[in-house]
Design an enzyme around this catalytic site. Sequence first.
Site, short mmCIF file in Angstrom:
data_model
loop_
_atom_site.label_atom_id
_atom_site.label_comp_id
_atom_site.label_asym_id
_atom_site.label_seq_id
_atom_site.Cartn_x
_atom_site.Cartn_y
_atom_site.Cartn_z
N HIS A 1 1.71 -2.87 -10.74
CA HIS A 1 2.08 -1.73 -9.92
C HIS A 1 1.08 -0.63 -10.23
CE1 HIS A 1 5.76 -3.30 -8.25
NE2 HIS A 1 6.26 -3.56 -9.46
N GLY A 2 0.93 0.32 -9.30
CA GLY A 2 -0.04 1.37 -9.52
C GLY A 2 0.28 2.63 -8.76
N CYS B 1 -0.92 -0.59 -6.04
CA CYS B 1 -0.71 0.36 -4.96
C CYS B 1 -1.42 1.67 -5.28
CB CYS B 1 0.77 0.62 -4.73
SG CYS B 1 1.54 -0.65 -3.71
N ARG B 2 -1.80 2.38 -4.24
CA ARG B 2 -2.50 3.66 -4.42
C ARG B 2 -1.68 4.79 -3.81
NH1 ARG B 2 -8.65 2.79 -2.72
NH2 ARG B 2 -8.89 4.48 -4.21
N GLU C 1 -15.56 0.93 -3.55
CA GLU C 1 -15.55 2.34 -3.92
C GLU C 1 -16.64 2.71 -4.91
OE1 GLU C 1 -11.90 4.23 -4.54
OE2 GLU C 1 -11.22 3.60 -2.57
#
Length: 374
Positions: free
Chosen positions: A207-208, A255-256, A360
């Site tokens: 998760h993030g 996730c962001r 990125e």
Amino acid sequence: MADKRNKNPLKILESVGKELLTGILDDLVEKNVLKLEETEKKKFHDAKTEDKARILVDSVRQKRHEAGQVLAQTFLNMDKNSMKDLSKIAAGPAESAESTDALKLCPREEFLTMSKERAEEIYPIKEKNDRSRLALIICNTEFAHLPLRTGAELDITGMKGLLEGLGYSVDVREKLTARDMESVLWAFAARPEHRSSDSTFLVFMSHGILDGICGTLHSKETPDVLPYDTIFRIFNNRNCLSLKDKPKVIIVQACRGENRGELWVSDSPEATTDSSSQPSVNLEEDAIYKTHVEKDFITFCSSTPHNVSWRDITKGSLFITQLIACFQKYSWRYHLEEVFRMVQRSFDKPDVKAQMPTIERQSMTRYFYLFPGN
């Protein structure tokens, strides 16, 4: 005449009699020797006989130099017998339905040629017997306060198999807090094998949030997050001299943010609205990050900032699944950034759920070819 032919085979191709070439060119296209796009094939087939040679040459010129080499070598080596069996001519591994889930290997000759002719453009690749490539996978599946990441075990298996096929010894770590992840990264950066390596992969699956990777104890009340900046600080040229001037590839499946990253779009401006459609029964959210990079880094994120990533609980993460497939199919002949773009193109048209992987803050100064099998 032979000298002129070797010096400029494409010019010779354009000037050769149209009648003789028509059958040969048709076979080249039909056998897919040059890996033409469907639009290029259609343009060729629809052309008049006298225009076919010019159209094919134009298509080749628009591609990387390998395509030109294949075409040139085909005509330089062709005799009456080879004309009858063009199916044996190829720039690399033969295409087959059975090989779609296997890593295609780069022919030794192409590896040696590319390494010599493009030495100033590509990162040097050490010989198998002289290198000790390492890769690290960190994957958190179970959390004290967050949902179970069902299906993540498939991502571990797939990524580990891919990296091993690319010649890396893979260290897999699971169930880590943010502090544990940082300790593992420092230890990995200090491994002596990096001195005789030519690159490394760091894969994070958890998760993030926008700024980092969640540890197993994370909650809104008590954050447990490994900042992305920490990853780059540990592996920069000050703290990891063994990897100086070597590609450091960071892949993040997380996730962001919480946005869905999709819109319903109509030709009418008034009809554009946010999508709040319900996820497919097998899809769950992940998230991924914004990175801070140093020289020779490249980061590939599973979604754009502030948006979610998706994971199929029966098949694994959509991003990791496509990443593995594109590496298996294309890494034998394309450099890393181009493989990443092929992954992005696979998400170009939203299907059940939308996400767009992003490359990125790339700081590589050369092209990174993996040359699998070499």
